[in-house]
Scaffold this motif. Structure first.
Motif, PDB file in Angstrom:
ATOM      1  N   ILE A   4       2.114  10.260  -4.993  1.00 47.58           N
ATOM      2  CA  ILE A   4       0.948  10.890  -4.383  1.00 47.58           C
ATOM      3  C   ILE A   4      -0.296  10.115  -4.785  1.00 47.58           C
ATOM      4  O   ILE A   4      -0.481   9.789  -5.955  1.00 47.58           O
ATOM      5  CB  ILE A   4       0.817  12.354  -4.846  1.00 47.58           C
ATOM      6  N   LEU A   5      -1.137   9.842  -3.796  1.00 46.07           N
ATOM      7  CA  LEU A   5      -2.456   9.276  -4.059  1.00 46.07           C
ATOM      8  C   LEU A   5      -3.463  10.399  -3.888  1.00 46.07           C
ATOM      9  O   LEU A   5      -3.593  10.973  -2.803  1.00 46.07           O
ATOM     10  CB  LEU A   5      -2.772   8.131  -3.096  1.00 46.07           C
ATOM     11  N   LEU A   6      -4.142  10.737  -4.973  1.00 47.06           N
ATOM     12  CA  LEU A   6      -5.134  11.800  -4.977  1.00 47.06           C
ATOM     13  C   LEU A   6      -6.527  11.190  -4.967  1.00 47.06           C
ATOM     14  O   LEU A   6      -6.862  10.409  -5.852  1.00 47.06           O
ATOM     15  CB  LEU A   6      -4.959  12.679  -6.221  1.00 47.06           C
ATOM     16  N   ALA A   7      -7.323  11.541  -3.971  1.00 46.23           N
ATOM     17  CA  ALA A   7      -8.724  11.106  -3.898  1.00 46.23           C
ATOM     18  C   ALA A   7      -9.596  12.347  -4.008  1.00 46.23           C
ATOM     19  O   ALA A   7      -9.640  13.168  -3.093  1.00 46.23           O
ATOM     20  CB  ALA A   7      -8.993  10.365  -2.585  1.00 46.23           C
ATOM     21  N   GLU A   8     -10.257  12.481  -5.141  1.00 50.91           N
ATOM     22  CA  GLU A   8     -11.087  13.663  -5.436  1.00 50.91           C
ATOM     23  C   GLU A   8     -12.252  13.199  -6.297  1.00 50.91           C
ATOM     24  O   GLU A   8     -12.043  12.624  -7.359  1.00 50.91           O
ATOM     25  CB  GLU A   8     -10.241  14.715  -6.158  1.00 50.91           C
ATOM     26  N   SER A  29      -1.326   8.890  -8.616  1.00 54.44           N
ATOM     27  CA  SER A  29      -2.418   7.953  -8.871  1.00 54.44           C
ATOM     28  C   SER A  29      -3.671   8.658  -8.388  1.00 54.44           C
ATOM     29  O   SER A  29      -3.731   9.103  -7.239  1.00 54.44           O
ATOM     30  CB  SER A  29      -2.227   6.647  -8.097  1.00 54.44           C
ATOM     31  N   ALA A  30      -4.662   8.788  -9.264  1.00 54.79           N
ATOM     32  CA  ALA A  30      -5.868   9.545  -8.923  1.00 54.79           C
ATOM     33  C   ALA A  30      -7.092   8.642  -8.958  1.00 54.79           C
ATOM     34  O   ALA A  30      -7.267   7.860  -9.896  1.00 54.79           O
ATOM     35  CB  ALA A  30      -6.044  10.710  -9.890  1.00 54.79           C
ATOM     36  N   VAL A  31      -7.923   8.774  -7.924  1.00 54.92           N
ATOM     37  CA  VAL A  31      -9.156   7.994  -7.813  1.00 54.92           C
ATOM     38  C   VAL A  31     -10.303   8.919  -7.432  1.00 54.92           C
ATOM     39  O   VAL A  31     -10.086  10.031  -6.959  1.00 54.92           O
ATOM     40  CB  VAL A  31      -9.015   6.848  -6.787  1.00 54.92           C
ATOM     41  N   ASP A  32     -11.528   8.423  -7.615  1.00 55.09           N
ATOM     42  CA  ASP A  32     -12.697   9.277  -7.396  1.00 55.09           C
ATOM     43  C   ASP A  32     -13.426   9.036  -6.084  1.00 55.09           C
ATOM     44  O   ASP A  32     -14.461   9.638  -5.840  1.00 55.09           O
ATOM     45  CB  ASP A  32     -13.677   9.131  -8.560  1.00 55.09           C
ATOM     46  N   ARG A  33     -12.900   8.169  -5.233  1.00 55.67           N
ATOM     47  CA  ARG A  33     -13.575   7.912  -3.956  1.00 55.67           C
ATOM     48  C   ARG A  33     -12.616   7.298  -2.942  1.00 55.67           C
ATOM     49  O   ARG A  33     -11.610   6.694  -3.299  1.00 55.67           O
ATOM     50  CB  ARG A  33     -14.798   7.029  -4.139  1.00 55.67           C
ATOM     51  N   GLY A  34     -12.983   7.468  -1.680  1.00 61.39           N
ATOM     52  CA  GLY A  34     -12.139   6.988  -0.593  1.00 61.39           C
ATOM     53  C   GLY A  34     -11.979   5.482  -0.544  1.00 61.39           C
ATOM     54  O   GLY A  34     -10.904   4.981  -0.219  1.00 61.39           O
ATOM     55  N   ASP A  52      -9.776  15.071  -0.991  1.00 60.98           N
ATOM     56  CA  ASP A  52     -10.922  15.925  -0.739  1.00 60.98           C
ATOM     57  C   ASP A  52     -11.568  15.385   0.536  1.00 60.98           C
ATOM     58  O   ASP A  52     -11.420  14.204   0.870  1.00 60.98           O
ATOM     59  CB  ASP A  52     -11.890  15.845  -1.920  1.00 60.98           C
ATOM     60  N   ILE A  53     -12.275  16.219   1.250  1.00 59.46           N
ATOM     61  CA  ILE A  53     -12.921  15.735   2.470  1.00 59.46           C
ATOM     62  C   ILE A  53     -14.315  15.206   2.175  1.00 59.46           C
ATOM     63  O   ILE A  53     -14.683  14.125   2.631  1.00 59.46           O
ATOM     64  CB  ILE A  53     -12.948  16.832   3.555  1.00 59.46           C
ATOM     65  N   VAL A  54     -15.086  15.939   1.389  1.00 59.52           N
ATOM     66  CA  VAL A  54     -16.465  15.542   1.120  1.00 59.52           C
ATOM     67  C   VAL A  54     -16.492  14.692  -0.150  1.00 59.52           C
ATOM     68  O   VAL A  54     -16.288  15.200  -1.253  1.00 59.52           O
ATOM     69  CB  VAL A  54     -17.379  16.778   0.970  1.00 59.52           C
ATOM     70  N   MET A  55     -16.703  13.381   0.035  1.00 60.93           N
ATOM     71  CA  MET A  55     -16.755  12.428  -1.082  1.00 60.93           C
ATOM     72  C   MET A  55     -17.806  11.366  -0.773  1.00 60.93           C
ATOM     73  O   MET A  55     -18.137  11.142   0.389  1.00 60.93           O
ATOM     74  CB  MET A  55     -15.401  11.737  -1.271  1.00 60.93           C
ATOM     75  N   PRO A  56     -18.288  10.682  -1.808  1.00 59.12           N
ATOM     76  CA  PRO A  56     -19.249   9.603  -1.578  1.00 59.12           C
ATOM     77  C   PRO A  56     -18.580   8.374  -0.959  1.00 59.12           C
ATOM     78  O   PRO A  56     -17.370   8.205  -1.082  1.00 59.12           O
ATOM     79  CB  PRO A  56     -19.769   9.288  -2.987  1.00 59.12           C
ATOM     80  N   GLU A  57     -19.362   7.560  -0.311  1.00 60.81           N
ATOM     81  CA  GLU A  57     -18.968   6.274   0.279  1.00 60.81           C
ATOM     82  C   GLU A  57     -18.096   6.405   1.520  1.00 60.81           C
ATOM     83  O   GLU A  57     -18.357   5.774   2.516  1.00 60.81           O
ATOM     84  CB  GLU A  57     -18.285   5.368  -0.749  1.00 60.81           C
ATOM     85  N   MET A  58     -17.026   7.174   1.444  1.00 56.37           N
ATOM     86  CA  MET A  58     -16.115   7.354   2.580  1.00 56.37           C
ATOM     87  C   MET A  58     -15.528   8.746   2.470  1.00 56.37           C
ATOM     88  O   MET A  58     -14.921   9.085   1.459  1.00 56.37           O
ATOM     89  CB  MET A  58     -14.997   6.306   2.539  1.00 56.37           C
ATOM     90  N   GLY A  60     -13.021  12.011   3.258  1.00 50.80           N
ATOM     91  CA  GLY A  60     -11.572  12.094   3.322  1.00 50.80           C
ATOM     92  C   GLY A  60     -10.999  11.960   4.717  1.00 50.80           C
ATOM     93  O   GLY A  60      -9.884  11.476   4.885  1.00 50.80           O
ATOM     94  N   ILE A  61     -11.746  12.381   5.723  1.00 49.99           N
ATOM     95  CA  ILE A  61     -11.252  12.258   7.101  1.00 49.99           C
ATOM     96  C   ILE A  61     -11.176  10.791   7.510  1.00 49.99           C
ATOM     97  O   ILE A  61     -10.165  10.329   8.042  1.00 49.99           O
ATOM     98  CB  ILE A  61     -12.124  13.080   8.077  1.00 49.99           C
ATOM     99  N   GLU A  62     -12.243  10.050   7.241  1.00 42.80           N
ATOM    100  CA  GLU A  62     -12.223   8.612   7.552  1.00 42.80           C
ATOM    101  C   GLU A  62     -11.126   7.916   6.749  1.00 42.80           C
ATOM    102  O   GLU A  62     -10.399   7.069   7.273  1.00 42.80           O
ATOM    103  CB  GLU A  62     -13.571   7.965   7.262  1.00 42.80           C
ATOM    104  N   LEU A  63     -11.005   8.280   5.474  1.00 43.97           N
ATOM    105  CA  LEU A  63      -9.952   7.707   4.636  1.00 43.97           C
ATOM    106  C   LEU A  63      -8.580   7.962   5.254  1.00 43.97           C
ATOM    107  O   LEU A  63      -7.759   7.051   5.377  1.00 43.97           O
ATOM    108  CB  LEU A  63     -10.019   8.295   3.224  1.00 43.97           C
TER     109      LEU A  63
END
Length: 125
Positions: A4-8, A29-34, A52-58, A60-63
């Protein structure tokens, strides 16, 4: 074992989610941005993008859309605390699951388990 890749972007939430999923037998694997997540998707194999959907730079939907272009068979699950964003996610990625905050960690693990229910998780045999 499923990966699982977690972006939060929230540090505490990312740590809680990672711990819960690892205890359930998943490799996370966990990261803090798209943008960081996208780079990992380009270089590693994941079975699920949990973002997560609302994140800086990119967001979650675009990701998820860009990840889907790179790895069409990767599952996607969104997590969000914004109802209006949930609707947008459903329209943009109709095959993705959406889990609305707040949720209990057991709910998250149960939803992830359901995504993989047709396949066997090796650590749970």
């Amino acid at each position: 074992m499923f990966r699982i890749l977690l972006a939060e972007d929230d540090d505490v939430m990312r740590e809680y989610l990672t711990r819960a999923l690892e205890r359930a037998g998943y490799l996370v694997s966990a990261v803090d941005r798209g943008t960081t997540a996208l780079a990992l998707i380009e270089s590693e194999r994941f079975d699920l993008l949990l973002t997560d959907i609302v994140m800086p730079e990119m967001d979650g939907i675009e990701l998820a859309q860009r990840a889907s272009d790179l790895v069409p068979d990767m599952r996607v699950m969104f997590i969000t605390g914004f109802a209006a964003v949930t609707l947008r996610a459903g329209r943009a990625m109709p095959q993705a699951r959406v889990l609305s905050k707040p949720f209990h960690l057991r709910e998250l693990v149960a939803e992830v388990d359901r995504l993989f229910e047709l396949e066997t998780v090796p650590s749970r045999q």
